[in-house]
Write a protein that holds these residues in place. Structure first.
Motif, PDB file in Angstrom:
ATOM      1  N   LYS A  65     -43.101  40.902   7.948  1.00 19.84           N
ATOM      2  CA  LYS A  65     -43.415  39.550   8.434  1.00 19.84           C
ATOM      3  C   LYS A  65     -42.892  39.281   9.841  1.00 19.84           C
ATOM      4  CE  LYS A  65     -43.693  37.304   3.917  1.00 19.84           C
ATOM      5  NZ  LYS A  65     -43.101  36.296   3.013  1.00 19.84           N
ATOM      6  N   VAL A  66     -41.826  39.957  10.215  1.00 24.26           N
ATOM      7  CA  VAL A  66     -41.213  39.688  11.526  1.00 24.26           C
ATOM      8  C   VAL A  66     -41.240  40.920  12.445  1.00 24.26           C
ATOM      9  CG1 VAL A  66     -39.730  37.830  10.701  1.00 24.26           C
ATOM     10  CG2 VAL A  66     -38.887  40.190  10.677  1.00 24.26           C
ATOM     11  N   ARG A  67     -42.081  41.886  12.121  1.00 21.55           N
ATOM     12  CA  ARG A  67     -42.028  43.128  12.893  1.00 21.55           C
ATOM     13  C   ARG A  67     -42.425  42.929  14.365  1.00 21.55           C
ATOM     14  NH1 ARG A  67     -46.846  43.347  10.369  1.00 21.55           N
ATOM     15  NH2 ARG A  67     -48.604  44.290  11.477  1.00 21.55           N
ATOM     16  N   ILE A  68     -43.483  42.146  14.646  1.00 15.98           N
ATOM     17  CA  ILE A  68     -43.912  41.952  16.038  1.00 15.98           C
ATOM     18  C   ILE A  68     -42.842  41.208  16.843  1.00 15.98           C
ATOM     19  CG2 ILE A  68     -45.674  40.958  17.572  1.00 15.98           C
ATOM     20  CD1 ILE A  68     -46.622  43.424  15.977  1.00 15.98           C
ATOM     21  N   PRO A  69     -42.302  40.070  16.344  1.00 19.90           N
ATOM     22  CA  PRO A  69     -41.199  39.433  17.091  1.00 19.90           C
ATOM     23  C   PRO A  69     -39.996  40.362  17.274  1.00 19.90           C
ATOM     24  CG  PRO A  69     -42.042  37.933  15.419  1.00 19.90           C
ATOM     25  CD  PRO A  69     -42.710  39.249  15.192  1.00 19.90           C
ATOM     26  N   ALA A  70     -39.714  41.181  16.246  1.00 21.00           N
ATOM     27  CA  ALA A  70     -38.590  42.124  16.361  1.00 21.00           C
ATOM     28  C   ALA A  70     -38.858  43.147  17.458  1.00 21.00           C
ATOM     29  CB  ALA A  70     -38.353  42.826  15.027  1.00 21.00           C
ATOM     30  N   ILE A  72     -40.743  42.747  20.066  1.00 19.36           N
ATOM     31  CA  ILE A  72     -40.675  42.066  21.361  1.00 19.36           C
ATOM     32  C   ILE A  72     -39.225  41.869  21.802  1.00 19.36           C
ATOM     33  CG2 ILE A  72     -41.143  39.869  22.552  1.00 19.36           C
ATOM     34  CD1 ILE A  72     -43.816  39.795  20.976  1.00 19.36           C
ATOM     35  N   VAL A  73     -38.347  41.556  20.855  1.00 18.03           N
ATOM     36  CA  VAL A  73     -36.915  41.405  21.181  1.00 18.03           C
ATOM     37  C   VAL A  73     -36.341  42.743  21.657  1.00 18.03           C
ATOM     38  CG1 VAL A  73     -34.627  40.966  20.203  1.00 18.03           C
ATOM     39  CG2 VAL A  73     -36.514  39.413  19.686  1.00 18.03           C
ATOM     40  N   ILE A  74     -36.698  43.825  20.973  1.00 12.17           N
ATOM     41  CA  ILE A  74     -36.225  45.165  21.360  1.00 12.17           C
ATOM     42  C   ILE A  74     -36.721  45.510  22.762  1.00 12.17           C
ATOM     43  CG2 ILE A  74     -36.465  47.645  20.858  1.00 12.17           C
ATOM     44  CD1 ILE A  74     -36.621  46.763  17.822  1.00 12.17           C
ATOM     45  N   ILE A  75     -38.015  45.303  22.989  1.00 10.74           N
ATOM     46  CA  ILE A  75     -38.607  45.609  24.296  1.00 10.74           C
ATOM     47  C   ILE A  75     -37.978  44.740  25.391  1.00 10.74           C
ATOM     48  CG2 ILE A  75     -40.741  45.517  25.651  1.00 10.74           C
ATOM     49  CD1 ILE A  75     -42.204  46.138  22.906  1.00 10.74           C
ATOM     50  N   ALA A  76     -37.804  43.449  25.099  1.00 11.15           N
ATOM     51  CA  ALA A  76     -37.220  42.522  26.083  1.00 11.15           C
ATOM     52  C   ALA A  76     -35.802  42.925  26.472  1.00 11.15           C
ATOM     53  CB  ALA A  76     -37.232  41.101  25.532  1.00 11.15           C
ATOM     54  N   THR A  77     -35.061  43.471  25.517  1.00 12.95           N
ATOM     55  CA  THR A  77     -33.696  43.928  25.790  1.00 12.95           C
ATOM     56  C   THR A  77     -33.704  45.037  26.845  1.00 12.95           C
ATOM     57  OG1 THR A  77     -33.014  43.386  23.543  1.00 12.95           O
ATOM     58  CG2 THR A  77     -31.611  44.912  24.748  1.00 12.95           C
ATOM     59  N   PHE A  78     -34.595  46.013  26.653  1.00 19.34           N
ATOM     60  CA  PHE A  78     -34.657  47.127  27.608  1.00 19.34           C
ATOM     61  C   PHE A  78     -35.246  46.701  28.956  1.00 19.34           C
ATOM     62  CE2 PHE A  78     -34.542  49.565  23.546  1.00 19.34           C
ATOM     63  CZ  PHE A  78     -33.306  50.144  23.758  1.00 19.34           C
ATOM     64  N   VAL A  79     -36.164  45.760  28.939  1.00 24.04           N
ATOM     65  CA  VAL A  79     -36.718  45.238  30.197  1.00 24.04           C
ATOM     66  C   VAL A  79     -35.626  44.526  30.985  1.00 24.04           C
ATOM     67  CG1 VAL A  79     -38.316  43.556  31.208  1.00 24.04           C
ATOM     68  CG2 VAL A  79     -39.105  45.076  29.399  1.00 24.04           C
ATOM     69  N   THR A  80     -34.786  43.768  30.296  1.00 25.06           N
ATOM     70  CA  THR A  80     -33.669  43.084  30.954  1.00 25.06           C
ATOM     71  C   THR A  80     -32.716  44.091  31.590  1.00 25.06           C
ATOM     72  OG1 THR A  80     -33.850  41.270  29.365  1.00 25.06           O
ATOM     73  CG2 THR A  80     -31.806  41.408  30.626  1.00 25.06           C
ATOM     74  N   LEU A  81     -32.459  45.204  30.886  1.00 26.03           N
ATOM     75  CA  LEU A  81     -31.611  46.270  31.439  1.00 26.03           C
ATOM     76  C   LEU A  81     -32.229  46.843  32.713  1.00 26.03           C
ATOM     77  CD1 LEU A  81     -30.444  48.306  28.311  1.00 26.03           C
ATOM     78  CD2 LEU A  81     -28.987  47.143  29.955  1.00 26.03           C
ATOM     79  N   CYS A 108     -49.150  45.763  26.988  1.00 23.86           N
ATOM     80  CA  CYS A 108     -49.817  46.192  25.752  1.00 23.86           C
ATOM     81  C   CYS A 108     -49.516  47.635  25.388  1.00 23.86           C
ATOM     82  CB  CYS A 108     -51.324  46.003  25.866  1.00 23.86           C
ATOM     83  SG  CYS A 108     -51.798  44.288  26.077  1.00 23.86           S
ATOM     84  N   ILE A 109     -49.247  48.476  26.381  1.00 22.30           N
ATOM     85  CA  ILE A 109     -48.944  49.885  26.088  1.00 22.30           C
ATOM     86  C   ILE A 109     -47.703  49.972  25.216  1.00 22.30           C
ATOM     87  CG2 ILE A 109     -48.269  52.118  27.070  1.00 22.30           C
ATOM     88  CD1 ILE A 109     -49.679  51.227  29.677  1.00 22.30           C
ATOM     89  N   ILE A 110     -46.652  49.266  25.617  1.00 19.83           N
ATOM     90  CA  ILE A 110     -45.364  49.373  24.934  1.00 19.83           C
ATOM     91  C   ILE A 110     -45.440  48.794  23.531  1.00 19.83           C
ATOM     92  CG2 ILE A 110     -42.929  48.698  25.034  1.00 19.83           C
ATOM     93  CD1 ILE A 110     -43.346  48.787  28.168  1.00 19.83           C
ATOM     94  N   LEU A 111     -46.032  47.610  23.416  1.00 21.21           N
ATOM     95  CA  LEU A 111     -46.159  46.982  22.098  1.00 21.21           C
ATOM     96  C   LEU A 111     -47.071  47.792  21.185  1.00 21.21           C
ATOM     97  CD1 LEU A 111     -45.080  44.579  20.574  1.00 21.21           C
ATOM     98  CD2 LEU A 111     -47.015  43.241  21.389  1.00 21.21           C
ATOM     99  N   ALA A 112     -48.152  48.344  21.756  1.00 23.90           N
ATOM    100  CA  ALA A 112     -49.085  49.149  20.952  1.00 23.90           C
ATOM    101  C   ALA A 112     -48.428  50.412  20.435  1.00 23.90           C
ATOM    102  CB  ALA A 112     -50.318  49.512  21.788  1.00 23.90           C
ATOM    103  N   ARG A 113     -47.615  51.071  21.259  1.00 24.19           N
ATOM    104  CA  ARG A 113     -46.951  52.299  20.810  1.00 24.19           C
ATOM    105  C   ARG A 113     -45.897  51.989  19.755  1.00 24.19           C
ATOM    106  NH1 ARG A 113     -50.735  54.827  20.955  1.00 24.19           N
ATOM    107  NH2 ARG A 113     -49.502  56.546  20.137  1.00 24.19           N
TER     108      ARG A 113
END
Length: 200
Positions: A65-70, A72-81, A108-113
């Motif tokens: 149920k929360v996989r997409i928001p999860a 995005i949080v993971i990706i956002a963490t690395f983008v911030t770094l 879309c590449i990152i979220l799709a992978r």
């Protein structure tokens, strides 16, 4: 799953830009110079590989149920770094890439992978997939940037290549990016069609 096939698909066979047609916003927006393209490529590879690794490790712990928001949080963490590293060590590239760095979060590449591969495969395969797709994205944006910079300004990395010949201003502008990417897409498809015919 075959590691060689994952690499081949990510770089050529299922290229994120030329086949999946994702990540086009940054490809078109950042490809004004080779330096920008390399900076964006390294940033995308960094985020893609690390987010794939973390999603693969946590895939059995993240509820559906929360996989997409999860993700995005993971990706956002690395983008911030990436953003902090670029700002601290290469501020010129940070300033040049501007808004396109935080937009990696919704690339879309990152979220799709993360959704289609890392959430279903082992850490090792996810790492390979992330790196291969990052390279696939990178070669397209760097080739596009090389063509745009060469014909749009007559220089590569600040060195005049075309001498006294006039530069083609439209190539450096947004319509030029669309046209060149369209030509690259057509050439890529023709090569793939020729390969398929040759294999028959």
């Amino acid at each position: 799953m075959n590691k060689k096939q994952i690499i081949k698909d990510g770089i050529i066979g299922n290229n994120p830009v030329l086949v999946q047609l994702v990540g086009l916003c940054s490809v078109l927006g950042v490809s004004t110079t080779v330096v920008n393209a390399v900076g964006m490529s390294l940033s995308v590879i960094f985020v893609l590989v690390l987010s794939n690794i973390v999603v693969s490790i946590l895939r059995n712990f993240i509820p559906d149920k929360v996989r997409i928001p999860a993700y995005i949080v993971i990706i956002a963490t690395f983008v911030t770094l990436v953003q902090m590293i670029l700002q601290a060590y290469v501020p010129a590239i940070y300033d040049s890439l501007g808004l396109f760095i935080p937009l990696i979060v919704v690339n879309c590449i990152i979220l799709a992978r993360a959704e289609s591969f890392a959430s279903k495969n082992s850490l090792g395969l996810s790492l390979i997939d992330g790196f291969a797709n990052g390279i696939g994205y990178s070669w397209v944006i760097i080739v596009l940037a090389f063509i745009r910079e060469l014909f749009g300004s007559g220089a590569i990395l600040g060195k005049n290549i075309i001498g006294d010949l006039p530069a083609i201003g439209m190539v450096a502008a947004a319509p030029g990016a669309f046209i060149i990417l369209g030509i690259m897409y057509a050439v890529y498809n023709q090569i793939q069609m020729n390969r398929e015919k040759g294999g028959q």
